[in-house]
Design a protein around this motif. Structure first.
Motif, mmCIF file in Angstrom:
data_model
loop_
_atom_site.group_PDB
_atom_site.id
_atom_site.type_symbol
_atom_site.label_atom_id
_atom_site.label_comp_id
_atom_site.label_asym_id
_atom_site.label_seq_id
_atom_site.Cartn_x
_atom_site.Cartn_y
_atom_site.Cartn_z
ATOM 1 N N PHE A 2 0.841 -1.196 0.000
ATOM 2 C CA PHE A 2 0.000 0.000 0.000
ATOM 3 C C PHE A 2 0.877 1.247 0.000
ATOM 4 O O PHE A 2 2.039 1.210 0.391
ATOM 5 C CB PHE A 2 -0.912 0.015 1.238
ATOM 6 N N SER A 3 0.302 2.359 -0.417
ATOM 7 C CA SER A 3 1.012 3.629 -0.360
ATOM 8 C C SER A 3 1.173 4.036 1.105
ATOM 9 O O SER A 3 0.437 3.584 1.985
ATOM 10 C CB SER A 3 0.233 4.713 -1.109
ATOM 11 N N ALA A 4 2.136 4.908 1.365
ATOM 12 C CA ALA A 4 2.367 5.381 2.737
ATOM 13 C C ALA A 4 1.127 6.092 3.277
ATOM 14 O O ALA A 4 0.795 5.967 4.465
ATOM 15 C CB ALA A 4 3.566 6.321 2.761
ATOM 16 N N GLU A 5 0.412 6.805 2.417
ATOM 17 C CA GLU A 5 -0.793 7.525 2.846
ATOM 18 C C GLU A 5 -1.899 6.567 3.252
ATOM 19 O O GLU A 5 -2.580 6.756 4.266
ATOM 20 C CB GLU A 5 -1.292 8.453 1.725
ATOM 21 N N ALA A 6 -2.089 5.507 2.458
ATOM 22 C CA ALA A 6 -3.128 4.517 2.774
ATOM 23 C C ALA A 6 -2.781 3.785 4.064
ATOM 24 O O ALA A 6 -3.660 3.541 4.906
ATOM 25 C CB ALA A 6 -3.278 3.524 1.622
ATOM 26 N N ALA A 7 -1.511 3.449 4.242
ATOM 27 C CA ALA A 7 -1.082 2.756 5.466
ATOM 28 C C ALA A 7 -1.268 3.651 6.681
ATOM 29 O O ALA A 7 -1.726 3.197 7.740
ATOM 30 C CB ALA A 7 0.373 2.320 5.340
ATOM 31 N N GLN A 8 -0.947 4.939 6.541
ATOM 32 C CA GLN A 8 -1.116 5.857 7.666
ATOM 33 C C GLN A 8 -2.594 6.025 8.009
ATOM 34 O O GLN A 8 -2.967 6.084 9.184
ATOM 35 C CB GLN A 8 -0.486 7.223 7.349
ATOM 36 N N TYR A 9 -3.440 6.097 6.992
ATOM 37 C CA TYR A 9 -4.892 6.158 7.236
ATOM 38 C C TYR A 9 -5.344 4.934 8.014
ATOM 39 O O TYR A 9 -6.110 5.042 8.979
ATOM 40 C CB TYR A 9 -5.651 6.238 5.902
ATOM 41 N N ALA A 10 -4.853 3.761 7.619
ATOM 42 C CA ALA A 10 -5.231 2.520 8.301
ATOM 43 C C ALA A 10 -4.778 2.537 9.756
ATOM 44 O O ALA A 10 -5.547 2.184 10.664
ATOM 45 C CB ALA A 10 -4.640 1.317 7.571
ATOM 46 N N ILE A 11 -3.549 2.963 10.001
ATOM 47 C CA ILE A 11 -3.021 3.013 11.371
ATOM 48 C C ILE A 11 -3.817 4.002 12.215
ATOM 49 O O ILE A 11 -4.117 3.750 13.383
ATOM 50 C CB ILE A 11 -1.521 3.400 11.355
ATOM 51 N N ASP A 12 -4.188 5.133 11.629
ATOM 52 C CA ASP A 12 -4.932 6.150 12.361
ATOM 53 C C ASP A 12 -6.362 5.712 12.680
ATOM 54 O O ASP A 12 -6.967 6.222 13.626
ATOM 55 C CB ASP A 12 -4.983 7.455 11.561
ATOM 56 N N ASN A 13 -6.901 4.784 11.904
ATOM 57 C CA ASN A 13 -8.315 4.419 12.061
ATOM 58 C C ASN A 13 -8.560 3.006 12.563
ATOM 59 O O ASN A 13 -9.711 2.657 12.844
ATOM 60 C CB ASN A 13 -9.043 4.622 10.728
ATOM 61 N N VAL A 14 -7.538 2.172 12.652
ATOM 62 C CA VAL A 14 -7.749 0.811 13.136
ATOM 63 C C VAL A 14 -8.014 0.851 14.640
ATOM 64 O O VAL A 14 -7.432 1.652 15.374
ATOM 65 C CB VAL A 14 -6.541 -0.105 12.801
#
Length: 196
Positions: A132-144
């Motif tokens: 995944f892109s860094a942005e998508a991964a960061q979104y996932a980390i912020d919302n999991v």
């Protein structure tokens, strides 16, 4: 005069049977192999377009429907729950598909495999992992939704039970850059509750 025996000349038969008017008889179209190939291609294309048109998987739709119905049941007012359900659906539809997929994978890594926050992020962006892109991964980390302390404890117990490691060796493995990548506080929590 030679004594060669000549074979009688036979009339040549027509290569294809002739119909009443002398036309060649052709197979019906449904008996030809290419007709069925075309039918299969059309059916597959139609099915793919019908399934891919809505942009979300049936399981995602079911989970969003069930979460909406749960919020309606938990709230006293159906109108308020319906409005908040519509708002969350609108917000979810604005999130790119890659971000939603990253969040789904992050949930599995965090809540099934008990990985650390940094471990989940690294797995999502890894070329051998989610890619995944860094942005998508960061979104996932912020919302999991995950309890990182509980994950550290689960990993610590696994090391203790399966590998008979000492508490200090477990702590080192939990915080190691080449290990689990938990924070020092999460590792301390795990060691403190290791024998609970």
């Amino acid at each position: 005069m030679s004594s060669h025996s000549q074979s009688p000349i036979r009339p040549q038969s027509d290569p294809q049977p002739a119909g009443k008017e002398g036309k060649t008889v052709k197979k019906p179209i449904w008996k030809r192999w290419w007709f069925w190939l075309v039918v299969v291609i059309v059916v597959v294309a139609f099915a793919a377009s019908a399934n891919g048109g809505n942009g979300s998987s049936p399981s995602a739709q079911q989970s969003s429907q069930s979460s909406t119905s749960q919020s309606q049941q938990s709230d006293g007012s159906k109108d308020t729950a319906g409005q908040s359900g519509d708002t969350s659906k609108q917000e979810e539809s604005k999130v790119p598909a890659e971000y939603r997929s990253a969040l789904k994978q992050a949930d599995t890594y965090a809540n099934v495999m008990h990985m650390s926050k940094q471990g989940v992020y690294d797995q999502l962006v890894s070329e051998y992992g989610g890619k995944f892109s860094a942005e998508a991964a960061q979104y996932a980390i912020d919302n999991v939704k995950a309890d990182w302390n509980a994950n550290a404890l689960a990993k610590a117990k696994s090391y203790q039970d399966n590998m008979a490691m000492s508490p200090e060796a477990i702590r080192d493995q939990l915080v190691s850059e080449h290990g689990e990548k938990f924070t020092a506080d999460e590792a301390a929590y795990a060691i403190e509750h290791l024998n609970d």
